[in-house]
Design a protein around this motif. Structure first.
Motif, PDB file in Angstrom:
ATOM      1  N   ALA A 129       0.819  -1.220   0.000  1.00  0.00           N
ATOM      2  CA  ALA A 129       0.000   0.000   0.000  1.00  0.00           C
ATOM      3  C   ALA A 129       0.855   1.272   0.000  1.00  0.00           C
ATOM      4  CB  ALA A 129      -0.942   0.005   1.202  1.00  0.00           C
ATOM      5  N   SER A 159      -5.520   0.753   3.632  1.00  0.00           N
ATOM      6  CA  SER A 159      -4.956  -0.306   2.805  1.00  0.00           C
ATOM      7  C   SER A 159      -5.495  -0.262   1.386  1.00  0.00           C
ATOM      8  CB  SER A 159      -5.306  -1.660   3.412  1.00  0.00           C
ATOM      9  OG  SER A 159      -6.720  -1.798   3.405  1.00  0.00           O
ATOM     10  N   ALA A 193      -2.279  -7.610   4.328  1.00  0.00           N
ATOM     11  CA  ALA A 193      -1.787  -6.404   5.004  1.00  0.00           C
ATOM     12  C   ALA A 193      -2.774  -5.954   6.077  1.00  0.00           C
ATOM     13  CB  ALA A 193      -1.598  -5.293   3.978  1.00  0.00           C
ATOM     14  N   SER A 237      -8.778  -8.609   6.683  1.00  0.00           N
ATOM     15  CA  SER A 237      -7.360  -8.219   6.613  1.00  0.00           C
ATOM     16  C   SER A 237      -6.615  -8.741   7.821  1.00  0.00           C
ATOM     17  CB  SER A 237      -7.264  -6.689   6.558  1.00  0.00           C
ATOM     18  OG  SER A 237      -7.912  -6.129   7.679  1.00  0.00           O
TER      19      SER A 237
END
Lengths: 328, 371
Positions: free
Chosen positions: A139, A271, A266, A296
């Protein structure tokens, strides 16, 4: 002519793609730590230095900023460097050169200098690794104008995407899901499937859409199979490109299914998943039957290996989100 | 840090040639110069100093957001710049206005950076291979090293022909020697034996922090541990700067590997027009360096060689004309088109950014033609 289809793991597919790029264009260079005789810590460059020589496949000093910074100078001199960063967590010593220098170089030159540099980054968890060896930092780079960011999830995509990335005149961050280096898949060595920045529907369904990238794709496909057994029809989309994101297939899918779950390894805050949730909400608001949900990792540092299966999303967490979305 | 026996000096602050072993070694480089070339050194130093004054005035009058003066460093810059050959590549920091001009940059490009009309200002390929200014301290020393590595790979250096063999020179300051990127550049340059000369202008101050905070040892010794020979020069001596740089560039282009030159000079003005040096340094220090000025000592020497008033008044007039031209053109630098914000982020099509540009165009149009 029958297509040249071979079964191989992603590691071999990347090796084949790099070999082809080196063979096709004498300006392509590989740079990185331990990529020469060793073939890289994941053996992605195995045999390439022996084949193309130490000037084409360069073992560099152990300094990521130095690798990226000198690659910029080499690109100014007409070369097309492909840099290997040994592990995801080691990219940050090179972060300044990537975000402050590489990403802005063409813009500062008003288009008169191209930066055809690929930065390969093995990333993600599921290999029981020590700290700094399991992160998903994509990201940061998707947030940076001037960079292109992609991540294949299959051996075949890895094979053609690495060649497309090298052919790009813009800098490309190439995130390789290291837990997927070794499972085998079919690779069509003659085919370049699609533009580099194209997402793909990898399973068709009608009731809910799952979107992800990299190693998460195998989790999403397994989740879709489990959901089907319980009677829910799931469509699955592989992003493949994180910057820019190819939204057309995602929006079309959500217009059909009305529900979207976005999953990634992540942490979820700020994100890629958050970006997709926002954009799909803007573009397909009246099609949505439920809020877009994210699955996530937690907003905590990647934990010690014994906790990684708890930290990373698995099929159960994806299905929990599917159930929540279906309940609306 | 001051001149020692190890410092190469060809022209004393009093404007006299120095008799020493070092000068015996380097004076032949000066003897080989024509009178016109020697005049050119002076002309460039004076014109660029006048340019600096004009740009500072433009900033104070609100026409530039900021100015970065190079006053005091003209000797180091002009001498080294004239030592480079056309095929060489130069990677500057952001205070190398004299080098820029000598390589062929139209200095209005530098003005544009500080007026807020561009982040670049020139195309290096059209400006003597003088690359863009880099504001992040030390980052460009790695680009310079990579560019030099490309010369080695291309075989455009170390063939034995100094007229065609290329090299790279990169300018950086005493503050930047503390940056990791500079040390990494030393590592890569030494490892790949890259034809790059690191030209360090030690102007004694990194904004408000003295060089003694960056290093407890003379900086020309820094590179030795990396395997890169270093040499210290009187940076306010344009002749030493020329001769030593020429020697080192020729060694680099000849395949001997990287070199470091530390030019001892002094930033006579502020770091930028936003700075206030009175808060951190003594007037006596500035006064001391005033006596070591690169231009006045060179003028004394030229006059001692017989250069007459007419030449000096011609140069002064040229400097005034140049400053007036810069002022006129600065005031005509308007707001760039929005194309410059969108069109060069990528070289290849980028749909989301194209959509944002389209949106902005339509948004602007929605206010009508009077907006």
């Amino acid at each position: 002519m029958t297509p040249n289809v071979q079964t191989m793991p992603m590691a071999k597919a990347l090796n084949a793609g790099l070999r082809k790029a080196l063979g096709d264009d004498p300006k392509v260079l590989l740079m990185g730590e331990d990529i020469g005789p060793l073939g890289g810590v994941f053996r992605i460059t195995e045999g390439l230095q022996a084949e193309f020589g130490p000037n084409r496949v360069m073992d560099t000093p152990l300094a990521e900023s130095g690798i990226i910074g000198t690659a910029i100078g080499l690109a100014m001199g007409g070369y097309r460097p492909v840099c290997e960063i040994q592990f995801d967590g080691f990219i940050f010593p090179g972060f300044d050169q990537i975000t402050s220098q590489l990403a802005k170089m063409t813009n500062r030159h008003e288009g008169q200098v191209a930066m055809p540099i690929v930065i390969r980054v093995p990333y993600g968890g599921h290999i029981g690794a020590v700290e700094h060896h399991q992160e998903s930092p994509e990201a940061y780079f998707a947030h940076t104008p001037g960079l292109r960011v992609v991540s294949p999830s299959t051996p075949h995509d890895a094979y053609w995407m690495i060649q497309e990335a090298i052919a790009s005149d813009d800098p490309v961050m190439f995130f390789e899901p290291k837990s997927r280096y070794w499972p085998k898949g079919e690779v069509n060595l003659d085919s370049h499937d699609a533009p580099l920045h194209s997402s793909a529907v990898v399973r068709e369904g009608t009731e809910i859409t799952l979107v992800g990238h990299g190693a998460m794709m195998s989790v999403l496909l397994a989740s879709a199979e489990l959901a089907a057994e319980e009677g829910t029809s799931v469509e699955v989309i592989d992003l493949r490109s994180l910057s820019p994101i190819d939204y057309a297939p995602i929006v079309a899918s959500v217009q059909k299914t009305g529900r979207l779950v976005v999953a990634a390894e992540a942490p979820g805050s700020f994100s890629v998943s958050s970006e997709i949730a926002a954009t799909v909400t803007e573009r397909a608001f009246y099609s949505l039957e439920a809020p877009v949900l994210r699955v996530s990792a937690f907003d905590a540092p990647f934990p010690p290996a014994k906790l990684e299966t708890t930290y990373l999303p698995d099929a159960d967490r994806v299905l929990e989100a599917v159930d929540r979305a279906m309940a609306y | 840090m001051s001149i020692t026996a190890a410092t190469v000096q060809l022209l004393s602050p009093e404007g006299q040639l120095v008799e020493s072993d070092a000068s015996a070694e380097y004076l032949p480089y000066i003897d080989a110069l024509s009178d016109d070339q020697l005049r050119e050194f002076y002309r460039q130093m004076v014109v660029v100093r006048r340019f600096d004054v004009e740009a500072t005035n433009l900033q104070k009058q609100g026409e530039l957001g900021l100015w970065v003066p190079s006053i005091g460093q003209e000797g180091a810059q002009v001498g080294s710049a004239f030592a480079a050959r056309p095929q060489d590549h130069i990677f500057p920091s952001y205070r190398e206005h004299a080098v820029a001009r000598i390589r062929g940059v139209d200095l209005i490009g530098v003005i544009g950076l500080l007026r807020g009309t561009t982040h670049g200002g020139w195309n290096p390929a059209d400006a003597g291979n003088f690359h863009l200014y880099t504001l992040v301290i030390g980052s460009h020393t790695l680009h310079a090293t990579g560019r030099a590595m490309a010369m080695t790979l291309d075989g455009t250096t170390a063939t034995g022909d100094p007229d065609t063999d290329a090299a790279v020179m990169t300018y950086f300051g005493d503050g930047s020697t503390s940056q990791g990127d500079v040390s990494e550049a030393f590592v890569f340059a030494a490892s790949y034996k890259a034809p790059v000369v690191f030209f360090l202008q030690n102007n004694h101050w990194a904004i408000s922090v003295p060089v003694s905070t960056q290093s407890r040892t003379p900086l020309y010794l820094r590179s030795g541990g990396f395997g890169i020979p270093g040499i210290q020069i009187d940076g306010n001596d344009v002749l030493a700067s020329f001769a030593v740089t020429k020697r080192n560039l020729d060694e680099a282009r000849g395949g001997d590997g990287p070199r470091l030159i530390e030019a001892l000079t002094y930033r006579m003005g502020p770091h930028t027009t936003s700075d206030d040096p009175v808060k951190y340094r003594l007037g006596t220090e500035v006064a001391h360096w005033q006596t070591r000025d690169p231009i006045s000592r060179y003028e004394t020497w030229l006059r001692s060689r017989g250069e007459g008033d007419l030449f000096f008044s011609d140069v002064a007039e040229e400097a005034e004309d140049f400053a007036a031209d810069i002022r006129r053109r600065t005031l005509s630098l308007g707001t760039p088109s929005i194309d410059k914000m969108f069109d060069f982020v990528y070289t290849e099509p980028h749909a989301p950014l194209a959509a944002q540009k389209q949106w902005l165009t339509e948004y602007d149009a929605s206010f009508g033609s009077d907006a």
